[in-house]
Enzyme design. Structure first.
Site, mmCIF file in Angstrom:
data_model
loop_
_atom_site.group_PDB
_atom_site.id
_atom_site.type_symbol
_atom_site.label_atom_id
_atom_site.label_comp_id
_atom_site.label_asym_id
_atom_site.label_seq_id
_atom_site.Cartn_x
_atom_site.Cartn_y
_atom_site.Cartn_z
ATOM 1 N N ASP A 127 0.871 -1.176 0.000
ATOM 2 C CA ASP A 127 0.000 0.000 0.000
ATOM 3 C C ASP A 127 0.909 1.226 0.000
ATOM 4 O OD1 ASP A 127 -1.639 2.176 0.721
ATOM 5 O OD2 ASP A 127 -3.019 0.851 1.789
ATOM 6 N N TYR A 140 -9.203 15.805 -5.448
ATOM 7 C CA TYR A 140 -8.392 15.125 -6.478
ATOM 8 C C TYR A 140 -7.599 16.158 -7.273
ATOM 9 C CZ TYR A 140 -7.455 11.869 -10.395
ATOM 10 O OH TYR A 140 -6.875 11.073 -11.362
ATOM 11 N N LYS A 154 -3.563 16.186 -7.361
ATOM 12 C CA LYS A 154 -2.787 16.010 -8.603
ATOM 13 C C LYS A 154 -1.967 17.264 -8.919
ATOM 14 C CE LYS A 154 -3.901 11.762 -9.790
ATOM 15 N NZ LYS A 154 -2.924 10.666 -9.623
ATOM 16 N N THR A 181 -9.932 2.739 -19.311
ATOM 17 C CA THR A 181 -9.431 1.531 -18.658
ATOM 18 C C THR A 181 -10.647 0.652 -18.362
ATOM 19 O OG1 THR A 181 -9.703 2.493 -16.478
ATOM 20 C CG2 THR A 181 -7.559 2.822 -17.530
HETATM 21 N N1 LIG Z 1 -7.959 6.556 -16.160
HETATM 22 C C1 LIG Z 1 -7.947 7.876 -16.275
HETATM 23 O O1 LIG Z 1 -8.764 8.452 -16.999
HETATM 24 C C2 LIG Z 1 -6.904 8.688 -15.556
HETATM 25 C C3 LIG Z 1 -6.742 10.037 -15.935
HETATM 26 C C4 LIG Z 1 -5.775 10.803 -15.296
HETATM 27 C C5 LIG Z 1 -5.001 10.258 -14.298
HETATM 28 N N2 LIG Z 1 -5.184 8.952 -13.936
HETATM 29 C C6 LIG Z 1 -4.333 8.438 -12.867
HETATM 30 O O2 LIG Z 1 -3.636 7.304 -13.355
HETATM 31 C C7 LIG Z 1 -3.395 6.383 -12.297
HETATM 32 C C8 LIG Z 1 -3.914 5.018 -12.687
HETATM 33 O O3 LIG Z 1 -5.266 5.168 -13.003
HETATM 34 P P1 LIG Z 1 -6.158 4.008 -13.671
HETATM 35 O O4 LIG Z 1 -7.262 4.697 -14.365
HETATM 36 O O5 LIG Z 1 -5.302 3.037 -14.369
HETATM 37 O O6 LIG Z 1 -6.795 3.408 -12.326
HETATM 38 P P2 LIG Z 1 -7.297 1.959 -11.859
HETATM 39 O O7 LIG Z 1 -7.577 1.089 -13.028
HETATM 40 O O8 LIG Z 1 -8.358 2.248 -10.877
HETATM 41 O O9 LIG Z 1 -5.996 1.442 -11.112
HETATM 42 C C9 LIG Z 1 -5.502 2.127 -10.004
HETATM 43 C C10 LIG Z 1 -4.222 1.452 -9.612
HETATM 44 O O10 LIG Z 1 -3.631 2.153 -8.504
HETATM 45 C C11 LIG Z 1 -3.430 1.221 -7.457
HETATM 46 N N3 LIG Z 1 -3.552 1.901 -6.168
HETATM 47 C C12 LIG Z 1 -4.458 2.827 -5.811
HETATM 48 N N4 LIG Z 1 -4.222 3.214 -4.547
HETATM 49 C C13 LIG Z 1 -3.156 2.500 -4.109
HETATM 50 C C14 LIG Z 1 -2.433 2.449 -2.897
HETATM 51 N N5 LIG Z 1 -2.757 3.207 -1.836
HETATM 52 N N6 LIG Z 1 -1.388 1.614 -2.803
HETATM 53 C C15 LIG Z 1 -1.035 0.838 -3.851
HETATM 54 N N7 LIG Z 1 -1.674 0.836 -5.022
HETATM 55 C C16 LIG Z 1 -2.731 1.659 -5.149
HETATM 56 C C17 LIG Z 1 -4.466 0.138 -7.656
HETATM 57 O O11 LIG Z 1 -4.009 -1.029 -7.025
HETATM 58 P P3 LIG Z 1 -4.981 -2.143 -6.376
HETATM 59 O O12 LIG Z 1 -6.232 -2.168 -7.191
HETATM 60 O O13 LIG Z 1 -4.139 -3.386 -6.469
HETATM 61 O O14 LIG Z 1 -5.208 -1.689 -4.978
HETATM 62 C C18 LIG Z 1 -4.460 0.017 -9.176
HETATM 63 O O15 LIG Z 1 -3.374 -0.758 -9.608
HETATM 64 C C19 LIG Z 1 -4.047 6.992 -11.061
HETATM 65 O O16 LIG Z 1 -3.079 7.719 -10.324
HETATM 66 C C20 LIG Z 1 -5.083 7.948 -11.644
HETATM 67 O O17 LIG Z 1 -5.394 9.001 -10.763
HETATM 68 C C21 LIG Z 1 -6.111 8.155 -14.546
#
Ligand SMILES: NC(=O)c1ccc[n+]([C@@H]2O[C@H](COP(=O)([O-])OP(=O)(O)OC[C@H]3O[C@@H](n4cnc5c(N)ncnc54)[C@H](OP(=O)(O)O)[C@@H]3O)[C@@H](O)[C@H]2O)c1
Length: 257
Positions: free
Chosen positions: A70, A163, A167, A198
């Site tokens: 974590d 958020y 960020k 995703t």
């Molecule tokens: N998708 C978008 O549109 C988007 C846009 C801008 C920025 N982002 C950023 O990109 C990153 C990934 O996003 P995603 O869309 O791929 O999200 P996702 O599919 O929800 O995956 C989130 C990932 O972060 C991990 N995670 C979250 N909190 C954690 C913690 N405290 N410790 C360890 N692992 C943690 C989760 O691990 P577990 O599930 O194993 O806990 C998972 O692997 C995030 O930082 C998000 O804010 C995403």
């Protein structure tokens, strides 16, 4: 439209850590590094999902490790550092991608508990992750750190203020750190994605909502995880060796309107 992934021969054999590697953008980035010949450690909280990603990478011939950690827990991160260095070797690239929870919350109804959780899960988690891996990078006087921001940290949007603030904080942490460690051979850059499709976002957004969000991005489509992994490979590789302290907006032009 598919994303063409460039080859970066210098990434072959590098040791890469990706937090948030159990799914979504992080898991795709792990696959992209593995295809470059990097050894990859994926960190997250979901043991089963991490094991599946690591197994998939190993089946494709990569050295890979899935580790439960974590990123809001410094002790968990410290033991992950030990295990990665023991099993894969010294870390060259850190992609601090763990985070999330940008769901809209009107500030007038925001709770202290949720505000703190979002700041902790994004900004503090990024700090703790960097803090855990930085001593090794500094000791070897080389390495690249890529942090994960968002368009939400660049301009007001539909995301919660928590958020957005978290960020935006990641962006300033990135720039401050980049200046601190530049002379010691370590580069630090951030990626600020727009809306990326995703499994999670696709499940949450009905097709009409996806079309509306896509239309808000001048290039007229949602991002794919491959758009983000392509940018990460570039920032990790020597191809960007004179770039530090920058924010790379991978957002289909979202921040120019
Ligand atoms: N998708 C978008 O549109 C988007 C846009 C801008 C920025 N982002 C950023 O990109 C990153 C990934 O996003 P995603 O869309 O791929 O999200 P996702 O599919 O929800 O995956 C989130 C990932 O972060 C991990 N995670 C979250 N909190 C954690 C913690 N405290 N410790 C360890 N692992 C943690 C989760 O691990 P577990 O599930 O194993 O806990 C998972 O692997 C995030 O930082 C998000 O804010 C995403």
């Amino acid at each position: 439209m598919g994303v063409r992934q460039a080859r970066y021969p210098d990434l072959n054999g590098r040791v890469v850590v990706i937090t948030g590697g159990s799914r979504g953008i992080g898991a795709e980035t792990a696959r992209a590094f593995a295809r470059q010949g990097s050894a990859v450690a994926v960190l997250g909280r979901d043991e089963k999902a991490l094991a599946e990603v690591a197994e998939e990478l190993r089946a494709d011939g990569a050295r890979a490790l899935g580790l439960v950690a974590d990123c809001t827990d410094m002790a968990a991160l410290a033991s992950a550092v030990d295990r990665i260095e023991r099993e894969l070797g010294p870390v060259d690239v850190l992609a601090a991608f763990a985070g999330g929870d940008g769901y809209p919350v009107p500030t007038a109804r925001e709770t202290e508990e949720h505000w703190r959780a979002v700041l902790d899960g994004n900004l503090t988690a990024t700090f703790l992750t960097v803090r855990a891996f930085l001593p090794g990078l500094l000791a070897r006087r080389s390495g690249s750190i890529v942090t994960m921001a968002s368009t939400a940290g660049r301009l007001p949007s539909g995301a919660s203020a928590a958020y957005a603030a978290a960020k935006a904080g990641v962006l300033m942490l990135t720039r401050q750190l980049a200046l601190e460690v530049a002379a010691e051979g370590v580069r630090v850059n951030a990626i600020a994605p727009g809306a990326v499709r995703t499994e999670r976002t696709a499940a949450q957004m009905p097709p009409e909502a996806q079309a509306a969000v896509a239309a808000a991005h001048p290039l007229g489509r949602l991002g794919e995880p491959e758009d983000i992994s392509a940018a990460t490979l570039f920032l990790a590789s020597d191809a960007s060796s004179w770039i530090t302290g920058q924010t790379l907006d991978v957002s289909g032009g979202r921040v120019i309107v």
